[in-house]
Design a protein around this motif. Structure first.
Motif, short mmCIF file in Angstrom:
data_model
loop_
_atom_site.label_atom_id
_atom_site.label_comp_id
_atom_site.label_asym_id
_atom_site.label_seq_id
_atom_site.Cartn_x
_atom_site.Cartn_y
_atom_site.Cartn_z
N ASP A 39 0.86 -1.18 0.00
CA ASP A 39 0.00 0.00 0.00
C ASP A 39 0.90 1.23 0.00
O ASP A 39 1.98 1.23 0.60
CB ASP A 39 -0.90 0.00 1.24
CG ASP A 39 -1.84 1.19 1.26
OD1 ASP A 39 -2.87 1.14 0.56
OD2 ASP A 39 -1.53 2.18 1.96
N SER A 40 0.45 2.29 -0.67
CA SER A 40 1.29 3.49 -0.78
C SER A 40 1.55 4.13 0.57
O SER A 40 2.51 4.90 0.71
CB SER A 40 0.62 4.50 -1.71
OG SER A 40 -0.67 4.86 -1.23
N GLY A 41 0.73 3.82 1.58
CA GLY A 41 0.95 4.37 2.91
C GLY A 41 1.91 3.56 3.76
O GLY A 41 2.22 3.95 4.88
N GLU A 42 2.39 2.44 3.24
CA GLU A 42 3.32 1.59 3.97
C GLU A 42 4.75 1.88 3.54
O GLU A 42 5.01 2.53 2.53
CB GLU A 42 3.02 0.11 3.67
CG GLU A 42 1.64 -0.35 4.08
CD GLU A 42 1.36 -1.76 3.61
OE1 GLU A 42 0.56 -2.43 4.28
OE2 GLU A 42 1.93 -2.19 2.60
N SER A 43 5.69 1.38 4.34
CA SER A 43 7.09 1.40 3.93
C SER A 43 7.32 0.20 3.02
O SER A 43 6.91 -0.91 3.33
CB SER A 43 8.00 1.31 5.15
OG SER A 43 7.84 2.44 5.99
N TYR A 44 7.96 0.43 1.88
CA TYR A 44 8.20 -0.65 0.94
C TYR A 44 9.56 -0.46 0.27
O TYR A 44 10.10 0.65 0.21
CB TYR A 44 7.09 -0.72 -0.12
CG TYR A 44 6.81 0.60 -0.82
CD1 TYR A 44 7.55 1.00 -1.93
CD2 TYR A 44 5.80 1.45 -0.36
CE1 TYR A 44 7.29 2.20 -2.57
CE2 TYR A 44 5.54 2.65 -0.99
CZ TYR A 44 6.29 3.02 -2.10
OH TYR A 44 6.03 4.22 -2.72
N VAL A 184 -2.01 2.55 -5.03
CA VAL A 184 -2.34 3.89 -4.53
C VAL A 184 -3.85 4.01 -4.53
O VAL A 184 -4.47 4.36 -5.54
CB VAL A 184 -1.68 4.98 -5.40
CG1 VAL A 184 -1.93 6.36 -4.77
CG2 VAL A 184 -0.19 4.73 -5.56
N ARG A 185 -4.47 3.71 -3.41
CA ARG A 185 -5.93 3.68 -3.31
C ARG A 185 -6.54 5.08 -3.33
O ARG A 185 -7.59 5.32 -3.93
CB ARG A 185 -6.33 2.92 -2.04
CG ARG A 185 -7.74 3.10 -1.52
CD ARG A 185 -8.79 2.64 -2.52
NE ARG A 185 -10.12 2.70 -1.94
CZ ARG A 185 -10.85 3.80 -1.85
NH1 ARG A 185 -10.37 4.96 -2.29
NH2 ARG A 185 -12.06 3.77 -1.32
#
Length: 233
Positions: A39-44, A184-185
């Motif tokens: 998810d774009s809000g996570e660290s990846y 990116v929701r």
């Protein structure tokens, strides 16, 4: 979809308003997961990805990316690697529950209705579907893998076809793509199963706009090659 049931002890008092608020906040915060899709809000992990708006799609040498259109909307992407294809679509999902169980049932019914066969198998992303679907012009049904991943307020569906369905080495390449996708929701309200719209990456949009502008100019030399649309690689 995994459900967790917690039995409350009788001697425990009812949850206070403060605890309930903290619990609600914990549900709304982005979940930390050990592996992607992300998810774009996570660290990846950082790597080269093409920005398609609702999806950030990993790319590598030898990859060819095509876009799926629904009218004027871009709703999905296809990654071509040699004789294999990976088709990916992202959809909105409820905040507190996934939809892969439901989608998987619908897919299985559709395959059987088309005269194909389908079975559930355990894959690197959980339960997936392995299907054989009759194809026009083919003597035998074509093997296809359906992969589904429930994320925070989104659902990612991936369809693997071609050599990667039966070749583990090629399959690992496409599974790596799925595992490094960033979804990116966005924050806008969306109905469950509504497609998360994609868009051309900036460089491709610029090339398309330039081509459109050049097409408005009269062709003064009919023997000169016109503009071409480059593939995303």
């Amino acid at each position: 979809m995994r459900k967790v049931f917690k039995r409350r002890r009788r001697e425990e008092p009812p949850a206070t308003a403060e605890k309930a608020a903290q619990s609600e906040k914990a549900v709304e915060e982005p979940r930390s997961r050990p592996s992607g899709p992300w998810d774009s809000g996570e660290s990846y992990p950082e790597r080269e990805r093409v920005d398609l708006g609702g999806l950030r799609l990993p790319i590598d040498s030898g990859f060819e990316v095509q876009l799926n259109l629904s009218g004027d909307r871009i709703v999905g992407a296809v990654v071509m690697v040699e004789d294999s294809a990976l088709q990916v679509h992202a959809f909105a999902a409820p905040r507190r529950s996934g939809i892969w169980d439901e989608v998987r049932t619908d897919l299985a019914e559709g395959v059987r209705a088309a005269g194909g066969t389908v079975e559930e198998r355990e894959g690197p992303f959980g339960v997936e579907l392995f299907a054989r679907i009759p194809a026009e012009g083919a003597q035998e049904p074509q093997p296809v893998r359906y992969i589904g991943v429930d994320g925070p307020r989104w659902f990612l569906r991936a369809v693997v076809s071609g050599r990667a369905v039966v070749d583990e080495e090629v399959a690992a390449v496409l599974e790596g793509v799925v595992g490094d996708i960033v979804v990116v929701r966005g924050d806008e309200p969306m109905a469950p199963k509504e497609s998360i719209e994609l868009r051309l990456p900036p460089e491709a949009r610029q090339a398309a706009e330039q081509q459109a502008a050049e097409q408005e100019v009269p062709d003064l030399n009919p023997f000169e090659r016109g503009p071409e649309i480059a593939e995303i690689r």
